[in-house]
Scaffold this motif. Structure first.
Motif, short mmCIF file in Angstrom:
data_model
loop_
_atom_site.label_atom_id
_atom_site.label_comp_id
_atom_site.label_asym_id
_atom_site.label_seq_id
_atom_site.Cartn_x
_atom_site.Cartn_y
_atom_site.Cartn_z
N ASP A 222 78.63 46.91 62.16
CA ASP A 222 77.48 47.25 63.01
C ASP A 222 77.80 46.95 64.47
O ASP A 222 77.49 47.76 65.37
N LEU A 223 78.40 45.78 64.73
CA LEU A 223 78.68 45.39 66.10
C LEU A 223 79.72 46.31 66.74
O LEU A 223 79.62 46.66 67.92
N ARG A 224 80.71 46.70 65.93
CA ARG A 224 81.70 47.66 66.47
C ARG A 224 81.02 48.99 66.80
O ARG A 224 81.31 49.61 67.83
N ALA A 225 80.13 49.44 65.92
CA ALA A 225 79.44 50.71 66.15
C ALA A 225 78.51 50.63 67.37
O ALA A 225 78.43 51.57 68.17
N GLN A 226 77.80 49.50 67.51
CA GLN A 226 76.86 49.34 68.63
C GLN A 226 77.57 49.37 69.98
O GLN A 226 77.00 49.84 70.97
#
Length: 248
Positions: A222-226
């Motif tokens: 999620d953090l990579r995508a955000q």
């Protein structure tokens, strides 16, 4: 399960009012390790102190298994095992005696305490120093003793403030295996650290805190995508806005 909702905490200093935690919200679920990641001074420890009833939030709420940390503080304490940032042990007592003492504070009977000590000493690899006075213990031995006494009453919710701080490589590895065991048992674990590598290796969900606020949360993916970053370290640095105080 632990739920933190819109908590706020400030302190008075010589220069005026300092906001330590500003509208922080997150949920830590059973059977997961939730990581609080952020630079030193980000507000992680203040957040945890409100969670385990050492401080009261000025606004917002904290609940543990449905019990409010302000209105039902005693019920919350019974359901928590806490390794705080200050974790001194009683130096004149052995590791076993430290753990026994905390078991009695929780009104456990002697048989239950003895059984838990057997389980915890095996899980934390404490047998070699269990019956030694804690004065002169290494940092790792003190930390293991502090964790064992925090978990002697078999809590379903575990809060650990930088448990690997100051530990050597082998003790850190042992501590990670222990935390993974807590997750396998279905416990709710909150693990605070400013070391990105530890959070990435251990945690199911990550809450990134900077300057008292939650700046990102979710899984590592999620953090990579955000952030649009392929590299997790770059994602952390991007959401925090600086790499100061954040170690890999």
């Amino acid at each position: 399960m632990i739920e933190v909702r819109n908590v706020h905490k400030s302190f008075t200093s010589k220069s005026g009012r300092v906001i330590a935690v500003d509208d922080v919200s997150f949920t830590a679920r059973d059977g997961e390790i939730t990581g609080l990641l952020g630079p030193n001074g980000a507000g992680k420890t203040t957040t945890l102190r409100m969670l385990y009833t050492l401080m009261k939030p000025e606004t917002g709420s904290v609940s543990v298994d449905g019990f409010d940390a302000v209105r039902d503080a005693e019920a919350v304490r019974r359901r928590l095992g806490v390794l705080p940032d200050a974790r001194g042990v009683y130096k004149r007592l052995t590791a076993r005696e430290n753990i026994e003492y905390f078991g009695r504070l929780h009104q456990m009977d002697e048989g239950a305490i003895a059984s838990r000590i057997v389980l915890l000493s095996r899980a934390l690899d404490m047998n070699d120093f269990l019956d030694r006075p804690t004065e002169g213990f290494s940092q790792g031995q003190r930390t293991k003793t502090a964790i064992a006494r925090a978990l002697v009453h078999d809590p379903r919710n575990v809060v650990l403030d930088e448990p690997t701080n100051g530990l050597d490589v082998m003790t850190t590895r042992s501590m990670r295996q222990f935390l993974e065991g807590l997750r396998t048992e279905g416990r709710c674990v909150i693990f605070s650290s400013h070391i990105m590598q530890e959070i990435a290796a251990l945690c199911d969900r990550i809450v990134v805190i900077a300057k008292g606020r939650v700046v990102a949360q979710g899984t590592a993916d999620d953090l990579r995508a955000q952030t649009g970053e392929d590299n997790l370290e770059n994602a952390f640095v991007k959401v925090i806005g600086s790499d100061e105080g954040l170690h890999s």
